[in-house]
Write an enzyme that holds these catalytic residues in place. Sequence first.
Site, PDB file in Angstrom:
ATOM      1  N   ASN A  44       0.845  -1.185   0.000  1.00  0.00           N
ATOM      2  CA  ASN A  44       0.000   0.000   0.000  1.00  0.00           C
ATOM      3  C   ASN A  44       0.883   1.239   0.000  1.00  0.00           C
ATOM      4  O   ASN A  44       1.849   1.328   0.756  1.00  0.00           O
ATOM      5  CB  ASN A  44      -0.909   0.023   1.233  1.00  0.00           C
ATOM      6  CG  ASN A  44      -2.062   0.989   1.086  1.00  0.00           C
ATOM      7  OD1 ASN A  44      -2.562   1.217  -0.015  1.00  0.00           O
ATOM      8  ND2 ASN A  44      -2.489   1.556   2.195  1.00  0.00           N
ATOM      9  N   TYR A 104       4.893  -0.392   7.333  1.00  0.00           N
ATOM     10  CA  TYR A 104       3.822  -1.252   7.841  1.00  0.00           C
ATOM     11  C   TYR A 104       3.668  -2.505   6.982  1.00  0.00           C
ATOM     12  O   TYR A 104       3.541  -3.625   7.502  1.00  0.00           O
ATOM     13  CB  TYR A 104       2.515  -0.459   7.871  1.00  0.00           C
ATOM     14  CG  TYR A 104       1.368  -1.158   8.558  1.00  0.00           C
ATOM     15  CD1 TYR A 104       1.338  -1.281   9.943  1.00  0.00           C
ATOM     16  CD2 TYR A 104       0.306  -1.673   7.829  1.00  0.00           C
ATOM     17  CE1 TYR A 104       0.274  -1.904  10.580  1.00  0.00           C
ATOM     18  CE2 TYR A 104      -0.764  -2.295   8.449  1.00  0.00           C
ATOM     19  CZ  TYR A 104      -0.773  -2.414   9.830  1.00  0.00           C
ATOM     20  OH  TYR A 104      -1.827  -3.044  10.461  1.00  0.00           O
TER      21      TYR A 104
END
Length: 247
Positions: A149, A155
């Site tokens: 993403n 993350y």
Amino acid sequence: MKFSGKNVLITGASRGIGSQVAKTLAEFGLKVWINYRSDSKPADELKNEIEKSGGNAAVIKFDASNEVEFAQAINLIVESDGELSYLVNNAGITNDKLALRMSIDDFMGVINANLLSTFIGSKEALKVMSKKRFGAVVNISSVVGEMGNAGQTNYSASKGGMIAMSKSFAKEGASRNIRFNCITPGFIRTAMTDALSDEVRANYEVNIPLKKLGETKDIANAVAFLLSDYASYITGEVLKVNGGLYM
């Protein structure tokens, strides 16, 4: 749901998904150990809520990314209950920004909070579970660990690493009858998503085949299944709970 063990430790359990996991597992009869790092109030409130509903809970403070603290916490649980049957590695943070603007500290802070903490917990749980040759661990990863993403390089790396690491732990734990599995939540309704505007939420939902955000209960039920005896022949798997966002 059937369980052969009697207790479970859930990291980062005082809020959001972790809180619902604790409530659900308590409903199935497990004693839940609620981990928090800094703010005791939500953890204490969750404990009281579980006990008022007839469940059994305890609160335990430690930093999941600190090896010494995590090991001491597990030893305390074993001293109290005589065992540790299940672990849910749920603790984690985000620090989103584009990769070109992301410092090493930005990257490693998320890696340590998410991936390192999962390694420490899995390692320490494997030690104590090996003594009775029984146990199960569920690691809460993310759909972005599978598909990536923009703005979440740190993350995504932490959650993708969690998936690969869980498979390695599954291979090492199998001979001791200790299972390791992952869940990859998609967009789940929490206090953070509830604060989004209707327009922003609609933009998320349009890309989800089921056309809705998931609920924390969806994740908690999946955790319960993977920990339970119903999943006794499942290890090294990734269970997608994302409404079809990533297949």
